[in-house]
Motif scaffolding. Structure first.
Motif, PDB file in Angstrom:
ATOM      1  N   ASN A 109       0.836  -1.200   0.000  1.00  0.00           N
ATOM      2  CA  ASN A 109       0.000   0.000   0.000  1.00  0.00           C
ATOM      3  C   ASN A 109       0.867   1.245   0.000  1.00  0.00           C
ATOM      4  N   ASP A 110       0.290   2.391   0.257  1.00  0.00           N
ATOM      5  CA  ASP A 110       1.031   3.652   0.211  1.00  0.00           C
ATOM      6  C   ASP A 110       2.156   3.701   1.232  1.00  0.00           C
ATOM      7  N   GLN A 111       2.032   2.915   2.282  1.00  0.00           N
ATOM      8  CA  GLN A 111       3.109   2.857   3.284  1.00  0.00           C
ATOM      9  C   GLN A 111       4.116   1.756   2.973  1.00  0.00           C
ATOM     10  N   GLY A 112       3.950   1.097   1.855  1.00  0.00           N
ATOM     11  CA  GLY A 112       4.885   0.050   1.465  1.00  0.00           C
ATOM     12  C   GLY A 112       4.627  -1.269   2.157  1.00  0.00           C
ATOM     13  N   LYS A 113       3.404  -1.481   2.691  1.00  0.00           N
ATOM     14  CA  LYS A 113       3.098  -2.703   3.427  1.00  0.00           C
ATOM     15  C   LYS A 113       2.203  -3.613   2.607  1.00  0.00           C
ATOM     16  N   ALA A 114       2.532  -4.884   2.661  1.00  0.00           N
ATOM     17  CA  ALA A 114       1.715  -5.931   2.032  1.00  0.00           C
ATOM     18  C   ALA A 114       1.390  -6.968   3.098  1.00  0.00           C
ATOM     19  N   TYR A 115       0.176  -7.582   3.033  1.00  0.00           N
ATOM     20  CA  TYR A 115      -0.283  -8.476   4.094  1.00  0.00           C
ATOM     21  C   TYR A 115      -0.697  -9.830   3.529  1.00  0.00           C
ATOM     22  N   PHE A 116      -0.311 -10.878   4.255  1.00  0.00           N
ATOM     23  CA  PHE A 116      -0.816 -12.233   4.010  1.00  0.00           C
ATOM     24  C   PHE A 116      -1.486 -12.679   5.317  1.00  0.00           C
ATOM     25  N   ASN A 117      -2.802 -12.658   5.362  1.00  0.00           N
ATOM     26  CA  ASN A 117      -3.547 -13.012   6.575  1.00  0.00           C
ATOM     27  C   ASN A 117      -4.162 -14.401   6.446  1.00  0.00           C
ATOM     28  N   GLN A 118      -4.419 -15.006   7.640  1.00  0.00           N
ATOM     29  CA  GLN A 118      -5.054 -16.317   7.723  1.00  0.00           C
ATOM     30  C   GLN A 118      -4.219 -17.386   7.000  1.00  0.00           C
ATOM     31  N   VAL A 119      -2.911 -17.343   7.251  1.00  0.00           N
ATOM     32  CA  VAL A 119      -2.047 -18.389   6.722  1.00  0.00           C
ATOM     33  C   VAL A 119      -2.202 -19.614   7.619  1.00  0.00           C
ATOM     34  N   LEU A 120      -2.694 -20.702   7.065  1.00  0.00           N
ATOM     35  CA  LEU A 120      -2.986 -21.900   7.857  1.00  0.00           C
ATOM     36  C   LEU A 120      -1.698 -22.564   8.317  1.00  0.00           C
ATOM     37  N   LEU A 121      -1.646 -22.831   9.663  1.00  0.00           N
ATOM     38  CA  LEU A 121      -0.469 -23.473  10.252  1.00  0.00           C
ATOM     39  C   LEU A 121      -0.743 -24.941  10.504  1.00  0.00           C
ATOM     40  N   ASP A 122       0.337 -25.723  10.609  1.00  0.00           N
ATOM     41  CA  ASP A 122       0.209 -27.098  11.066  1.00  0.00           C
ATOM     42  C   ASP A 122       1.128 -27.296  12.257  1.00  0.00           C
ATOM     43  N   ASP A 123       1.335 -28.521  12.673  1.00  0.00           N
ATOM     44  CA  ASP A 123       2.064 -28.771  13.915  1.00  0.00           C
ATOM     45  C   ASP A 123       3.559 -28.528  13.794  1.00  0.00           C
ATOM     46  N   ASP A 124       4.115 -28.461  12.577  1.00  0.00           N
ATOM     47  CA  ASP A 124       5.552 -28.303  12.396  1.00  0.00           C
ATOM     48  C   ASP A 124       5.912 -26.855  12.104  1.00  0.00           C
ATOM     49  N   PHE A 125       7.168 -26.536  12.362  1.00  0.00           N
ATOM     50  CA  PHE A 125       7.671 -25.218  11.997  1.00  0.00           C
ATOM     51  C   PHE A 125       8.034 -25.205  10.505  1.00  0.00           C
ATOM     52  N   HIS A 126       7.878 -24.042   9.867  1.00  0.00           N
ATOM     53  CA  HIS A 126       8.243 -23.866   8.468  1.00  0.00           C
ATOM     54  C   HIS A 126       8.904 -22.506   8.275  1.00  0.00           C
ATOM     55  N   ASP A 127       9.693 -22.443   7.196  1.00  0.00           N
ATOM     56  CA  ASP A 127      10.211 -21.159   6.753  1.00  0.00           C
ATOM     57  C   ASP A 127       9.332 -20.668   5.617  1.00  0.00           C
ATOM     58  N   TYR A 128       9.066 -19.365   5.642  1.00  0.00           N
ATOM     59  CA  TYR A 128       8.257 -18.772   4.581  1.00  0.00           C
ATOM     60  C   TYR A 128       9.108 -17.730   3.838  1.00  0.00           C
ATOM     61  N   TYR A 129       8.875 -17.635   2.537  1.00  0.00           N
ATOM     62  CA  TYR A 129       9.629 -16.691   1.702  1.00  0.00           C
ATOM     63  C   TYR A 129       8.639 -15.830   0.926  1.00  0.00           C
ATOM     64  N   ALA A 130       8.849 -14.504   1.070  1.00  0.00           N
ATOM     65  CA  ALA A 130       8.071 -13.554   0.275  1.00  0.00           C
ATOM     66  C   ALA A 130       8.890 -13.189  -0.964  1.00  0.00           C
ATOM     67  N   VAL A 131       8.348 -13.497  -2.117  1.00  0.00           N
ATOM     68  CA  VAL A 131       9.060 -13.278  -3.388  1.00  0.00           C
ATOM     69  C   VAL A 131       8.354 -12.161  -4.144  1.00  0.00           C
ATOM     70  N   GLU A 132       9.162 -11.130  -4.519  1.00  0.00           N
ATOM     71  CA  GLU A 132       8.589 -10.032  -5.297  1.00  0.00           C
ATOM     72  C   GLU A 132       8.487 -10.480  -6.748  1.00  0.00           C
TER      73      GLU A 132
END
Length: 602
Positions: free
Chosen positions: A507-530
């Protein structure tokens, strides 16, 4: 009793021969005087007499012959052999017959109320009885009062009997006024007493009560399965004491032991026995209840009464003060109220989520506590996450269920049975500790900034989920879109290649959102790719790494990308292009001229 003149009538005691005058406590006349003497012997009464009709005592008890003819209504003085004091006097009750003298008399029945009251009141003594005659020597008090009470006994026992044509109240107008008034007052009072209970003198009072007089059972009296508390009966001159619940359905709550430890028979309770109320806590419910315990018994009564004695029809019967012992059932109940105020349980816990390393307080979470018998109570978590259910009846199996969860990152799916408030030894304060909801969603926030730190609007990103610790550095835009999360039913999930990738734009402040990302019992790494940069900015080729994201991560996972390329201005671009072309032309001409001159020299 005899007179020496025709007008002085012989006063003899009248037997209770008139119907309805015999004492009848329960419709039955007494047959014998229980422990009273069954026979008495009277002494010689023929030459002993007394009169106080003119206010002065005249008698021949001391051989006073000079006064032998003084006064009306001279009464024979009759006493029981072997007795002294007022208890020795015997009263004639039949006006028309001669008095007994030197005779053995046998017990007959109890005198009626009026006669009994006169006899027993006389025994109280001078100045204690209802009426007495003063103005005589102290030594003559008993004799003077005896004459007064004998006159009235004649009048109430045989009012219609005559002797030589005269009734017992003859010549009253010739009596001293003061004496006459005493007679009439005494007669009026005697006639008020209709039965033995109002005319006898009780010598031993009876009592029966509970200690304590009321019994309150509450939380401090809960021992194992039961509310328990002890009490005793206090009795005096009682026997055959019985203790019961007034309403028979509560009888099961009563028991006890004797002082020697043996079990009590509630049909035969002794003074001071250890009794007990024991109520199963499950019976008390939420509101409790009350019931009454009653005690009844038999009174070992002793009372001073007037007993009638006689010796056949040739002489009159007499009334004699004596002590009667009897057993009297106590018809009135002694009551003790038992109040059962149940102990109520308490259930408490803190509601949190697993996010932020198990520190998320889930304020506003609503729970409902129910039981199979219709009990229901709702409570809501406060700012500290605390939930408390109070006033819970013991003895129930409850079910706790989460019914509302305002935090969208968590599902309201907690429920369990609560069994701690029932059983053989129920708890009264149950603390479940901290109850956690497992975090279901993570929210991601990306910042894209330029070299000066300002937000860049219009940059597009996709989000890729990878196994925690897996290598991932560069990916093409095409591959990034293939691996990106998709939106399915409002959730961001991996897979679902048939759907378009979810793209977030700054947005105008340079922010982008990913909401309601479903989790499971394990840890994961996430990557935001432009996958697309705005005009004037370079495309970021290195993904933003969001490391080790799982159920204990913060509610918002943040990442940042800074564009290192100076943006190409869009304003004045034609001037810059012209200048560039001119410079290029000049350079080309200079280079060409130099090359031409060098060939000529060679």
């Amino acid at each position: 009793m005899k007179t020496r003149k025709r007008r002085l009538v012989l006063l003899v005691a009248a037997g209770l021969t008139l119907g309805g005058l015999a004492f009848c406590g329960n419709g039955q006349a007494y047959a014998a005087a229980t422990n009273a003497p069954q026979s008495i012997r009277v002494g010689n009464s023929g030459d002993k007499w007394v009169t106080v009709s003119q206010g002065k005592i005249r008698s021949n008890i001391r051989g006073d012959a000079d006064n032998a003819n003084s006064g009306f209504h001279r009464c024979n003085i009759i006493k029981q052999d072997g007795k002294t004091g007022r208890d020795a006097y015997v009263f004639c009750i039949d006006w028309s017959k001669r008095a007994p003298s030197n005779r053995e008399l046998v017990a007959q029945y109890q005198a009626n109320g009026a006669v009994q009251w006169l006899v027993t009141d006389f025994t109280k003594g001078h100045n204690k009885s209802f009426e007495s005659i003063d103005g005589v020597d102290k030594d003559d008090y008993d004799l003077a009062d005896y004459w007064l009470y004998q006159i009235v006994i004649h009048m109430v026992a045989s009012p219609n009997a005559t002797y030589n044509g005269d009734k017992a109240d003859a010549y009253m107008d010739q009596f001293d006024p003061g004496i006459r008034n005493k007679i009439y007052r005494l007669k009026a009072e005697a006639l008020k007493h209709k039965n033995d209970s109002s005319s006898e003198i009780v010598l031993n009072s009876a009592s029966l009560n509970f200690d304590p007089s009321s019994l309150n059972l509450g939380s401090g009296d809960l021992h194992g399965d039961n509310y328990e508390k002890g009490f005793t009966t206090k009795s005096n001159n009682m026997h055959d004491i019985q203790v019961h619940a007034k309403d028979s359905k509560y009888e099961k709550y009563l028991s006890g032991t004797r002082k020697n430890g043996s079990k009590i028979d509630l049909q035969n309770v002794n003074d001071g026995d250890n009794l007990k109320v024991s109520v199963p806590y499950k019976d008390a419910g939420k509101d409790g209840f009350s019931f009454q315990v009653k005690a009844t018994g038999h009174w070992n009564k002793e009372a001073r009464v007037a007993w009638i004695y006689g010796a056949g029809s040739e002489v009159q019967q007499v009334a004699k003060s004596t002590v009667k012992a009897s057993t009297v059932p106590m018809n009135a109940e002694t009551l003790m109220t038992v109040n059962v105020k149940p102990s109520l349980g308490r259930l408490t816990f803190i509601k949190k989520g697993t996010g932020n390393d198990n520190k998320d307080v889930l304020e506003g979470t609503q729970f409902e506590l129910t039981s199979s018998d219709g009990f229901s109570q709702k409570q809501t978590a406060g700012q500290d996450g605390r939930v408390t259910f109070d006033n819970l009846p013991l003895g129930k199996k409850y079910h706790l269920k989460e019914v509302k969860q305002p935090n969208k990152n968590y599902n309201g799916n907690y429920d369990r049975d609560i069994t701690e408030l029932t059983g053989n030894n129920p708890q009264r304060d149950v603390d479940l500790g901290t109850l956690y909801n497992t975090k279901r969603y993570a929210n991601f926030e990306l910042d894209k900034k330029n070299v000066s730190g300002s937000g860049i609007a219009g940059a597009q990103f996709v989000l890729i989920k990878k196994t925690w610790g897996a290598n991932f550095d560069y990916v093409s835009i095409e591959d990034a879109k293939k691996q990106a999360l998709r939106e399915v039913n409002g959730e961001l999930v991996d897979g679902h290649a048939d759907k378009s990738p979810y793209i977030a734009t700054t947005n105008d402040q340079g922010k982008a959102y990913f909401n309601q990302v479903l989790l499971d019992d394990d840890f994961h790494d996430y990557y935001a790719v432009e996958i697309k940069s705005p005009n004037g900015y370079a495309l970021g080729t290195k993904p933003i790494k969001l490391e080790k994201v799982g159920r204990t991560s913060p509610n918002v996972v943040k990442g940042e990308m800074t564009d290192t390329v100076q943006p190409i201005p869009t304003t004045g671009s034609e001037t810059l292009l012209l200048e560039a072309v001119t410079v290029t032309t000049i350079v080309t001409l200079v280079v060409g001229y130099g090359y031409h001159e060098s060939k000529k020299e060679r």
